[in-house]
Design an enzyme around this catalytic site. Structure first.
Site, PDB file in Angstrom:
ATOM      1  N   GLU A 105       0.856  -1.198   0.000  1.00 34.50           N
ATOM      2  CA  GLU A 105       0.000   0.000   0.000  1.00 34.50           C
ATOM      3  C   GLU A 105       0.878   1.230   0.000  1.00 34.50           C
ATOM      4  O   GLU A 105       2.041   1.153   0.399  1.00 34.50           O
ATOM      5  CB  GLU A 105      -0.864   0.028   1.277  1.00 34.50           C
ATOM      6  CG  GLU A 105      -1.838  -1.109   1.402  1.00 34.50           C
ATOM      7  CD  GLU A 105      -2.338  -1.286   2.843  1.00 34.50           C
ATOM      8  OE1 GLU A 105      -1.924  -0.513   3.729  1.00 34.50           O
ATOM      9  OE2 GLU A 105      -3.121  -2.215   3.068  1.00 34.50           O
ATOM     10  N   LYS A 155       2.248   4.583   1.622  1.00 30.79           N
ATOM     11  CA  LYS A 155       2.314   5.146   2.970  1.00 30.79           C
ATOM     12  C   LYS A 155       1.904   6.611   2.845  1.00 30.79           C
ATOM     13  O   LYS A 155       2.641   7.437   2.314  1.00 30.79           O
ATOM     14  CB  LYS A 155       3.717   5.012   3.551  1.00 30.79           C
ATOM     15  CG  LYS A 155       3.767   5.459   5.003  1.00 30.79           C
ATOM     16  CD  LYS A 155       5.053   5.015   5.668  1.00 30.79           C
ATOM     17  CE  LYS A 155       4.995   5.222   7.169  1.00 30.79           C
ATOM     18  NZ  LYS A 155       4.763   6.590   7.565  1.00 30.79           N
ATOM     19  N   ASP A 199       1.006  10.365   3.742  1.00 31.36           N
ATOM     20  CA  ASP A 199       1.562  11.331   4.682  1.00 31.36           C
ATOM     21  C   ASP A 199       0.435  12.142   5.318  1.00 31.36           C
ATOM     22  O   ASP A 199       0.078  13.217   4.860  1.00 31.36           O
ATOM     23  CB  ASP A 199       2.524  12.250   3.918  1.00 31.36           C
ATOM     24  CG  ASP A 199       3.615  12.759   4.810  1.00 31.36           C
ATOM     25  OD1 ASP A 199       3.621  12.392   5.999  1.00 31.36           O
ATOM     26  OD2 ASP A 199       4.459  13.532   4.326  1.00 31.36           O
ATOM     27  N   TYR A 210      -7.029   1.519   5.970  1.00 34.08           N
ATOM     28  CA  TYR A 210      -6.090   0.449   5.637  1.00 34.08           C
ATOM     29  C   TYR A 210      -6.007  -0.654   6.696  1.00 34.08           C
ATOM     30  O   TYR A 210      -5.081  -1.446   6.710  1.00 34.08           O
ATOM     31  CB  TYR A 210      -4.693   1.007   5.358  1.00 34.08           C
ATOM     32  CG  TYR A 210      -4.180   1.998   6.395  1.00 34.08           C
ATOM     33  CD1 TYR A 210      -3.980   1.621   7.709  1.00 34.08           C
ATOM     34  CD2 TYR A 210      -3.880   3.297   6.026  1.00 34.08           C
ATOM     35  CE1 TYR A 210      -3.512   2.507   8.646  1.00 34.08           C
ATOM     36  CE2 TYR A 210      -3.398   4.210   6.967  1.00 34.08           C
ATOM     37  CZ  TYR A 210      -3.220   3.812   8.273  1.00 34.08           C
ATOM     38  OH  TYR A 210      -2.748   4.687   9.202  1.00 34.08           O
ATOM     39  N   LYS A 248      10.645   3.468   3.437  1.00 35.66           N
ATOM     40  CA  LYS A 248      10.561   4.926   3.341  1.00 35.66           C
ATOM     41  C   LYS A 248      11.301   5.424   2.107  1.00 35.66           C
ATOM     42  O   LYS A 248      12.428   5.022   1.841  1.00 35.66           O
ATOM     43  CB  LYS A 248      11.188   5.576   4.584  1.00 35.66           C
ATOM     44  CG  LYS A 248      10.425   5.310   5.868  1.00 35.66           C
ATOM     45  CD  LYS A 248       9.126   6.101   5.949  1.00 35.66           C
ATOM     46  CE  LYS A 248       9.344   7.505   6.393  1.00 35.66           C
ATOM     47  NZ  LYS A 248       9.327   7.725   7.808  1.00 35.66           N
ATOM     48  N   CYS A 298      21.458  49.162   3.056  1.00 34.19           N
ATOM     49  CA  CYS A 298      22.199  48.117   2.345  1.00 34.19           C
ATOM     50  C   CYS A 298      23.195  47.461   3.308  1.00 34.19           C
ATOM     51  O   CYS A 298      23.961  48.160   3.979  1.00 34.19           O
ATOM     52  CB  CYS A 298      22.934  48.730   1.155  1.00 34.19           C
ATOM     53  SG  CYS A 298      24.026  47.547   0.352  1.00 34.19           S
ATOM     54  N   CYS A 350      26.903  48.614   1.729  1.00 36.30           N
ATOM     55  CA  CYS A 350      27.396  49.998   1.678  1.00 36.30           C
ATOM     56  C   CYS A 350      26.586  50.935   2.582  1.00 36.30           C
ATOM     57  O   CYS A 350      26.859  52.121   2.637  1.00 36.30           O
ATOM     58  CB  CYS A 350      27.375  50.506   0.238  1.00 36.30           C
ATOM     59  SG  CYS A 350      25.703  50.776  -0.384  1.00 36.30           S
ATOM     60  N   CYS A 382      19.277  48.439  -3.339  1.00 35.80           N
ATOM     61  CA  CYS A 382      20.321  49.385  -2.937  1.00 35.80           C
ATOM     62  C   CYS A 382      20.535  50.283  -4.152  1.00 35.80           C
ATOM     63  O   CYS A 382      20.886  49.801  -5.230  1.00 35.80           O
ATOM     64  CB  CYS A 382      21.611  48.636  -2.592  1.00 35.80           C
ATOM     65  SG  CYS A 382      23.014  49.774  -2.478  1.00 35.80           S
ATOM     66  N   CYS A 410      28.046  50.546  -4.960  1.00 30.00           N
ATOM     67  CA  CYS A 410      27.985  49.568  -3.866  1.00 30.00           C
ATOM     68  C   CYS A 410      28.889  48.383  -4.214  1.00 30.00           C
ATOM     69  O   CYS A 410      28.747  47.780  -5.284  1.00 30.00           O
ATOM     70  CB  CYS A 410      26.545  49.104  -3.689  1.00 30.00           C
ATOM     71  SG  CYS A 410      26.395  47.725  -2.551  1.00 30.00           S
TER      72      CYS A 410
HETATM   73  S1  IVH Z   1      -0.636   0.389   8.945  1.00 33.24           S
HETATM   74  C1  IVH Z   1      -0.276  -1.828  12.773  1.00 33.24           C
HETATM   75  N1  IVH Z   1      -0.778   1.381   6.509  1.00 33.24           N
HETATM   76  O1  IVH Z   1       2.221   5.422   9.041  1.00 33.24           O
HETATM   77  C2  IVH Z   1      -0.089  -1.073  11.524  1.00 33.24           C
HETATM   78  N2  IVH Z   1      -0.047   2.814   8.253  1.00 33.24           N
HETATM   79  O2  IVH Z   1       4.790   5.157  10.472  1.00 33.24           O
HETATM   80  C3  IVH Z   1      -0.625   0.273  11.603  1.00 33.24           C
HETATM   81  N3  IVH Z   1       0.419   5.109   7.526  1.00 33.24           N
HETATM   82  O3  IVH Z   1       0.903   5.285  12.276  1.00 33.24           O
HETATM   83  C4  IVH Z   1      -0.352   1.162  10.468  1.00 33.24           C
HETATM   84  N4  IVH Z   1      -0.095   4.830   5.407  1.00 33.24           N
HETATM   85  O4  IVH Z   1      -0.304   6.767  10.500  1.00 33.24           O
HETATM   86  C5  IVH Z   1      -0.463   1.622   7.792  1.00 33.24           C
HETATM   87  N5  IVH Z   1      -0.977   2.123   4.325  1.00 33.24           N
HETATM   88  C6  IVH Z   1      -0.694   2.362   5.590  1.00 33.24           C
HETATM   89  C7  IVH Z   1      -0.276   3.644   6.026  1.00 33.24           C
HETATM   90  C8  IVH Z   1       0.051   3.820   7.385  1.00 33.24           C
HETATM   91  C9  IVH Z   1       0.305   5.697   6.324  1.00 33.24           C
HETATM   92  C10 IVH Z   1       0.904   5.803   8.755  1.00 33.24           C
HETATM   93  C11 IVH Z   1       0.113   5.511  10.008  1.00 33.24           C
HETATM   94  C12 IVH Z   1       1.111   4.907  10.949  1.00 33.24           C
HETATM   95  C13 IVH Z   1       2.414   5.436  10.430  1.00 33.24           C
HETATM   96  C14 IVH Z   1       3.587   4.579  10.841  1.00 33.24           C
END
Ligand code: IVH
Length: 661
Positions: free
Chosen positions: A109, A111, A113, A218, A306, A400, A403, A418, A423
């Site tokens: 999945e 991640k 932000d 998720y 990451k 400035c 100068c 300036c 200068c």
């Molecule tokens: S699973 C037990 N899935 O990342 C597992 N987390 O660094 C719980 N996050 O606290 C998290 N996308 O806020 C999961 N596809 C994803 C995610 C995800 C973002 C965040 C979440 C978590 C943090 C961990």
């Protein structure tokens, strides 16, 4: 009775429209129709409140304001994820699972932000939305959660269920929000995550509703209650209940599948409407998950890969001011050095005083630095939650820094200047500009050497470069100047005399003349005398040259006749040297923008080739752009090009065109 039926009908239409638009991203009615139904339903509900559905779509606008949020202890702690940063660490993670005798299969999945949220439904009705907090206890933000239109208020089935997911803000929502804030003289929010967190924690849910938050789910708690055996099946199950599950969710059979997914995600990253900072992989089978267990903080069956950060936080240690060759004053951020996408950043331009004020920056702030697709790092804002009270306000200087002449600001302009033509900072930067790559391109004369030559009194004005050869002995007396390197520099200075008119015009620093316009002028007039003898009207006839620029050019030559004669006497060639103009239908006269990394050419090489055919390369995409050249990890320019339907060349197409030249 009629009213009751119509209220039910409209409620159903709008709920479905919300679901189609916010969850499936596949709208079934137009915005106008949506508004029309919404107005009709609101009016009917006002007249017949007894028929209104307590979960009516009209209630998504918030309304409840609280003094503070109630605490809520999670039934099961909300865990975080361990991280891996490269292929090796990913493979180690995979090995650890295999060591337990388990054959992993992974659900991949994005991640997201944002910030995590837990949603509790009783008999299919959303009763609570809770932030993660410290993982054990979070805050009850139910009223705000209810304003997030992709979160169902009522499920397809009347189940008791808890799910977890990520609340986030789309990038363009943040842009609009910051535009609004600027109008209200409020400082900008640094990034989508802070903006989402701040929005979800608004005490007045009407405010939260305006923030247009979104959420992906998720995680399903207690899947055994529904006889589900795998994470993937759970995702499909909750999708059917009405939750928004990431469409990018994918089941792969091994770690190589994960790596392929990661590669694809990195490629797509900047094309998404929201920020992702990695890929989450979760071993799919619940029975194995239980066996693998967890640490105090993380499950052992999942991890986050990451990405290289496109954004980092660091301390704004100071703001210093520099003086450009035109006298323009630029505030610069002095940063605690941080590594961002492979390079160490310790300084970033803050453009002008208005920019600093609009971002609400104070010295000592923790600020966000971003590179997203673009090469130049930008300070996008401060993280206000991390203020200690010791931060110092930004104060624009009035004299400035070099100068000490009082600065001036022209009506309606954002920049301070300036005004002193003598200068030293202005002079040094004019000299640096003269020898720079796009100007006279004199190798060996870096910024620091030019500054030193100025301070030692060797080069005070442009013509002095050409007299350096008579001062060789004096130069040799200074540390750091070896005979060989001096000879090389002197040679380069000599040969630069033959660079031709276009480079000279750019190098001498006529206000408003960039290298592009310099080339156009050189082509048009062929030699300096013809250019100096032209008048404002003739100059204005040239495409891309407006009245202001024409006047600048005219005035400049009127005031600099002796200087030009001096350069001529030195032997600097002031004729067009490119000879015949090169023409190509795909390039000549067309406007180009480059975004992302092209593997086989540097940006400068691409620009040189395009400009040698009179193509015009600019920085930002507009409806006048003809072609956007898109490399790897393109920036927002790519999104804009797609939006404006502009012709796109990828690296392959670019190579094909260049080969045909
Ligand atoms: S699973 C037990 N899935 O990342 C597992 N987390 O660094 C719980 N996050 O606290 C998290 N996308 O806020 C999961 N596809 C994803 C995610 C995800 C973002 C965040 C979440 C978590 C943090 C961990």
């Amino acid at each position: 009775m009629e009213a009751k039926k119509r209220i039910e009908e409209l409620t159903a239409i709008l709920n479905d429209a919300n679901y189609r638009y916010y969850v499936l991203d596949d709208p079934n009615i137009t915005d106008d129709e949506y508004v029309k139904y919404m107005v009709e339903l609101t009016k009917l509900e006002e007249k017949y409140p007894e028929y209104a559905d307590p979960l009516s779509p009209t209630k998504r606008v918030g309304g409840v304001a609280v003094e503070k949020f109630e605490k809520h202890t999670h039934k099961t702690p909300m865990l975080s994820l361990s991280n891996v940063f490269n292929e090796e660490e990913l493979r180690e993670f995979d090995k650890r699972i295999k060591k337990e005798g388990i054959t992993p299969e992974y659900v991949c999945e994005y991640k997201i932000d944002g910030l995590s949220i837990s949603l509790i439904y009783e008999k299919g009705i959303l009763v609570k939305g809770v932030t993660r907090g410290d993982g054990i206890t979070g805050e009850d933000v139910t009223n705000n959660v209810k304003t997030i239109k992709s979160i169902p208020l009522k499920l397809e089935k009347p189940l008791d269920i808890e799910v977890r997911g990520e609340v986030f803000m789309h990038r363009d929502t943040l842009t609009k929000l910051n535009e609004e804030r600027e109008k209200q003289h409020l400082p900008a929010l640094a990034n989508v995550r802070n903006a989402a967190a701040g929005s979800l924690r608004q005490l007045d849910s009407k405010e939260a509703a305006k923030r247009n938050l979104d959420a992906f789910i998720y995680f399903l708690m207690e899947p055994e209650k529904f006889n589900l055996k795998t994470h993937y099946d759970s995702m499909m199950f909750i999708k059917k209940l009405g939750f928004k599950v990431m469409p990018s969710t994918k089941l792969v059979k091994d770690v190589d599948g994960v790596l392929a997914y990661i590669k694809e995600a990195e490629k797509n990253r900047n094309k998404l409407t929201f920020d992702i900072d990695g890929v989450v992989l979760k071993h799919n089978i619940y029975a194995d998950q239980i066996e693998l267990g967890r640490t105090a903080k993380y499950p052992k069956w999942a991890t986050a890969y990451k990405f290289q950060a496109q954004e980092v936080l660091t301390k704004l240690k100071d703001i210093i001011f520099t003086v450009g060759r035109t006298g323009r004053i630029t505030p610069n951020a002095i940063l605690e050095p941080v590594i961002l996408m492979g390079s160490t950043i310790s300084r970033a331009t803050l453009h002008n005083a208005d920019y600093v004020v609009s971002k609400g920056l104070k010295i000592g702030d923790i600020v966000s630095i971003k590179k997203a697709g673009d090469v130049i790092p930008a300070v996008t804002g401060a993280v206000y939650e991390r203020r200690t009270g010791k931060e110092k306000d930004f104060v624009m200087i009035s004299n400035c820094p070099m100068c000490h002449e009082p600065l001036v600001k022209k009506e309606g302009q954002v920049d301070y200047f300036c005004p002193n033509p003598n200068c030293p900072a202005r002079n040094i930067n004019s000299l640096i500009h003269y020898v720079s790559r796009d100007a006279m391109n004199i190798e060996g004369l870096g910024d620091e050497i030019v500054e030193e030559l100025y301070n030692l009194g060797f080069v005070k004005r442009i013509p002095d470069f050409y007299d350096l050869k008579s001062k060789k002995d004096a130069l040799l007396e200074y540390d750091g100047y070896g005979e060989q390197s001096i000879n090389k520099i002197l040679e380069n200075i000599e040969s630069s005399k033959q660079n031709g008119l276009a480079r000279v015009l750019y190098a001498i620093g006529i206000p408003g003349i960039g290298s592009k316009t310099a080339k156009i002028l050189s082509h048009r007039f062929g030699n300096i005398d013809a250019l100096m003898n032209s008048d404002i009207d003739a100059l204005e006839e040239i495409p891309d040259i407006g009245n202001t620029l024409a006047t600048n050019i005219f005035e400049y030559f009127k005031d600099h006749q002796d200087f030009i004669t001096e350069l001529k006497n030195i032997g600097i060639n002031m004729n067009e040297i490119d000879g015949e103009r090169k023409v190509n239908d795909l390039i000549t006269g067309k406007k180009f923008v480059i975004t992302g990394t092209i593997n086989d050419y540097s940006r400068n090489e691409i620009r040189d080739i395009l400009e040698s055919y009179d193509g015009i390369v600019s920085e930002s995409v507009s409806k006048n752009t003809d072609v956007v050249i898109v490399g790897d990890a393109p920036g927002s320019k790519y999104d804009k090009a797609l939006k404006l339907n502009i012709n796109i060349w990828n690296e392959e197409k670019l190579k094909e065109v260049f080969k045909s030249l």
